[in-house]
Design an enzyme around this catalytic site. Structure first.
Site, short mmCIF file in Angstrom:
data_model
loop_
_atom_site.label_atom_id
_atom_site.label_comp_id
_atom_site.label_asym_id
_atom_site.label_seq_id
_atom_site.Cartn_x
_atom_site.Cartn_y
_atom_site.Cartn_z
N ASP A 20 0.81 -1.21 0.00
CA ASP A 20 0.00 0.00 0.00
C ASP A 20 0.85 1.26 0.00
O ASP A 20 0.62 2.18 -0.77
CB ASP A 20 -1.00 -0.01 1.18
CG ASP A 20 -0.35 -0.27 2.55
OD1 ASP A 20 0.89 -0.46 2.62
OD2 ASP A 20 -1.09 -0.29 3.55
N ASP B 125 6.71 4.05 3.44
CA ASP B 125 6.85 5.11 4.45
C ASP B 125 8.31 5.16 4.89
O ASP B 125 9.10 5.90 4.30
CB ASP B 125 5.87 4.80 5.60
CG ASP B 125 5.87 5.85 6.68
OD1 ASP B 125 6.38 6.96 6.44
OD2 ASP B 125 5.37 5.58 7.79
#
Ligand code: IMP
Ligand code: MG
Length: 188
Positions: A93, A96
């Protein structure tokens, strides 16, 4: 909650991602591996837009961020299909810190894949902890906490069809994952 990418934006982004992947692999067979659970929505949309002969599998990663073992990652490969001598694309997804994608690519390489690449829906514009970057990225977003389209906050919001930024009070105000104002399903 503030909508960052609506359904139309997301569809266009995933479609661009699929075209880049199709162009790169040029009809070669590909094994795509979804990182559970955040990539489920992206994965379902993406694989239906790819025009390559596909095998699909999943891998699970959980981080202990914010807990005693900060930064440590537990990986479960029980549901991973055989990747030996295969070209593998890991689908997650969000990129980060980058630790999850970097670690899982290494795990898949160790299992004998011929090549390992990565595709993510989102890359946060921040300093990452690893030198590696995703091979395919649909959107670069500001360094804010986002939910929806598979991404969660304490296991909530994954089913939202859009991507939204949680406001600080929605993150801090409670401990059970439900915002203080109860607005779990806001209108975009
Ligand atoms: P990493 O820091 O790149 O290893 O990302 C680890 C995981 O943290 C991702 O796969 C997501 O599940 C989660 N994560 C990071 N940023 C966000 C966010 O803004 N919203 C929801 N989940 C996030
Ligand atoms: Mg998550």
């Amino acid at each position: 909650m503030k909508v960052l990418l609506n359904e139309t934006d997301l569809h266009a982004g995933v479609s661009r991602l699929a075209s880049q992947i199709d162009d790169h692999y040029q009809g070669q067979p590909l094994t795509v591996v979804a990182v559970m659970t955040g990539s489920v929505v992206l994965f379902a949309d993406l694989i239906r837009m790819l025009s390559l002969p596909l095998r699909v599998g999943v891998i699970q990663a959980s981080s202990y961020r914010g807990q005693a073992k900060a930064g440590e990652l537990s990986v479960d490969t029980q549901m991973l299909l055989d990747v030996r001598n295969r070209d593998v694309l890991l689908v997650d997804d969000i990129f980060d810190t980058g630790r999850t994608v970097a670690k899982l690519m290494e795990v898949i390489a160790v299992q004998g894949a011929r090549s390992v690449a990565s595709a993510v829906l989102l890359r946060k514009c921040r300093a990452h902890d690893v030198a590696l970057r995703p091979d395919f990225t649909a959107f670069e977003i500001p360094d804010e906490f986002v939910v929806g389209y598979g991404l969660d906050y304490r296991d909530q919001y994954r089913n939202l069809p859009f991507l939204a930024v949680l406001e600080p009070h929605e993150i801090d105000a409670n401990t059970d994952g439900v915002p203080a104002n109860g607005a779990i399903y806001p209108k975009p």
